[in-house]
Design a protein around this motif. Sequence first.
Motif, PDB file in Angstrom:
ATOM      1  N   THR A  58       0.848  -1.196   0.000  1.00  0.00           N
ATOM      2  CA  THR A  58       0.000   0.000   0.000  1.00  0.00           C
ATOM      3  C   THR A  58       0.882   1.244   0.000  1.00  0.00           C
ATOM      4  O   THR A  58       2.117   1.138   0.052  1.00  0.00           O
ATOM      5  CB  THR A  58      -0.955   0.003   1.215  1.00  0.00           C
ATOM      6  OG1 THR A  58      -0.179   0.143   2.408  1.00  0.00           O
ATOM      7  CG2 THR A  58      -1.765  -1.285   1.273  1.00  0.00           C
TER       8      THR A  58
ATOM      9  N   LEU B  71       6.339   5.078   0.954  1.00  0.00           N
ATOM     10  CA  LEU B  71       6.879   6.064   1.912  1.00  0.00           C
ATOM     11  C   LEU B  71       8.028   5.439   2.689  1.00  0.00           C
ATOM     12  O   LEU B  71       9.102   6.027   2.860  1.00  0.00           O
ATOM     13  CB  LEU B  71       5.786   6.505   2.893  1.00  0.00           C
ATOM     14  CG  LEU B  71       4.607   7.289   2.297  1.00  0.00           C
ATOM     15  CD1 LEU B  71       3.466   7.404   3.305  1.00  0.00           C
ATOM     16  CD2 LEU B  71       5.069   8.677   1.861  1.00  0.00           C
TER      17      LEU B  71
ATOM     18  N   VAL C 299       0.114  10.995  -1.640  1.00  0.00           N
ATOM     19  CA  VAL C 299      -0.780   9.833  -1.721  1.00  0.00           C
ATOM     20  C   VAL C 299      -2.202  10.264  -2.087  1.00  0.00           C
ATOM     21  O   VAL C 299      -2.873   9.626  -2.894  1.00  0.00           O
ATOM     22  CB  VAL C 299      -0.756   9.068  -0.368  1.00  0.00           C
ATOM     23  CG1 VAL C 299      -1.850   8.018  -0.306  1.00  0.00           C
ATOM     24  CG2 VAL C 299       0.618   8.438  -0.135  1.00  0.00           C
ATOM     25  N   ALA C 300      -2.643  11.378  -1.497  1.00  0.00           N
ATOM     26  CA  ALA C 300      -4.035  11.791  -1.705  1.00  0.00           C
ATOM     27  C   ALA C 300      -4.194  12.773  -2.851  1.00  0.00           C
ATOM     28  O   ALA C 300      -5.318  13.056  -3.253  1.00  0.00           O
ATOM     29  CB  ALA C 300      -4.567  12.430  -0.427  1.00  0.00           C
TER      30      ALA C 300
ATOM     31  N   THR D 247      -6.215  -0.616  -4.058  1.00  0.00           N
ATOM     32  CA  THR D 247      -5.030  -0.456  -3.225  1.00  0.00           C
ATOM     33  C   THR D 247      -4.049  -1.607  -3.483  1.00  0.00           C
ATOM     34  O   THR D 247      -4.467  -2.701  -3.863  1.00  0.00           O
ATOM     35  CB  THR D 247      -5.442  -0.430  -1.739  1.00  0.00           C
ATOM     36  OG1 THR D 247      -4.284  -0.221  -0.949  1.00  0.00           O
ATOM     37  CG2 THR D 247      -6.115  -1.705  -1.296  1.00  0.00           C
TER      38      THR D 247
END
Length: 412
Positions: free
Chosen positions: A69, A74, A173-174, A203
């Motif tokens: 994910t 990250l 990410v968003a 995802t």
Amino acid sequence: MEYQELNLPSRTIMTPGPVEADPRVLRALSTPIIGQFDPQFLNLMDETSDLLRYVFQTSNHRAFPVDGTSRSGLEAVLTSIIEPGDKVLVPVFGRFGYLLTEMVDRAGGQTHMMEAEWGQVYDPQDVIAEIKKINPKVVAVVHGETSTGRMQPLEEIGAFCRENDILFVVDAVATLAGVEFNTDEWNVDAVITGTQKCLAVPTGMAPLTYNDRIEEILLARKKIERGLSYDAVNDKKIQSNYFDLSQIQDYWSPDRLNHHTESTTMLYALREGLRVIKEEGIKSRIDRHTKHGKALSLGLKAMGVELFGEEENKLPVVTIVKVPEGISEQAVRQTMLNQFGIEIAGAFGPLKGKVWRIGSMGYSSRKNNILRVLSALESTLTYFGAKVNKGDAVQATLEYYAEADNPVIYKV
Ligand SMILES: Cc1ncc(COP(=O)(O)O)c(C=O)c1O
């Protein structure tokens, strides 16, 4: 006990992720498996890197997904560049900023955290002042905080970091593919996204890109090849095998040095999601997200509910609504899901129980979903006895769309 074949209800997903996958992506997911070293598949890997460069708006050589994910990407970046004792500045303004501090800490870095009240973002000059004080090796920040619905301006921070030879790592990410994000122009050294939000893919992958400044560190920490044996004497070694970007980038190079077994199925899905973005055009896609985000806010205001946070720093793809006095946050969400088949999200930390988070991301960012979520929320709030302006939300939103979709016809 008998286990039935999957037969799930269809849902309208208006959360900050995961959101509905594009139907073309779902079709791509059912493509038969081919081997990870099949020349046809290698070609798909190259195409995916090309498409990622387009979506990230970068000319970086390195652009590929990490399997896992969003947090896998990250963690791969942070673990691969942070050596024990390295100073890392993290300006936190919500839950996912804290996630970055945890990753820095686990990688052995020295976290210097700034903390803003939930709902606020930073004046870039305040971050720059802190950078001057700390002189970190890395600044790591979230672009769009889904926990608070806020967006941090990045350009000034990026320019300062580049001038002062500090690495700038961003969690997009968003935001990527839903909000403007210019990796090169904003001097971002490494950027990571997720698939389940504005990319409209399930995802399971974390696409990322990074430049030569990052790669230089990876090469200095690279495992020294001695056949297949592990070199324990490299004291700069990256702690993780799975997240070792120096090895993953070799897998994604023409040498295709085996690191992990690529998920061919997820790669079909990611590639198709990126192809959809390329066809739509990144600017049109961002305009679409902006339009539906505005429609949602406007409809909610017409309904008479209160939005959380200042308009100025609002994340266009996540809208946060305050729960009216005397209404159960959870009961409203459950009713919307069970009676209307519409999912919205609750919140974390200081906002838990006090707000709903409504996403308008990726394939879910479309007119019929916005109208559906507004009418279902209005009916549900009315059912539980909240005072709302009945009928106004959908009418105001329909008028907004009439003008936004047909500006010429509307004005005649
Ligand atoms: C801004 C942000 N960063 C990181 C994450 C972590 O993503 P994942 O759950 O895909 O690991 C999320 C998830 O919602 C997020 O919104």
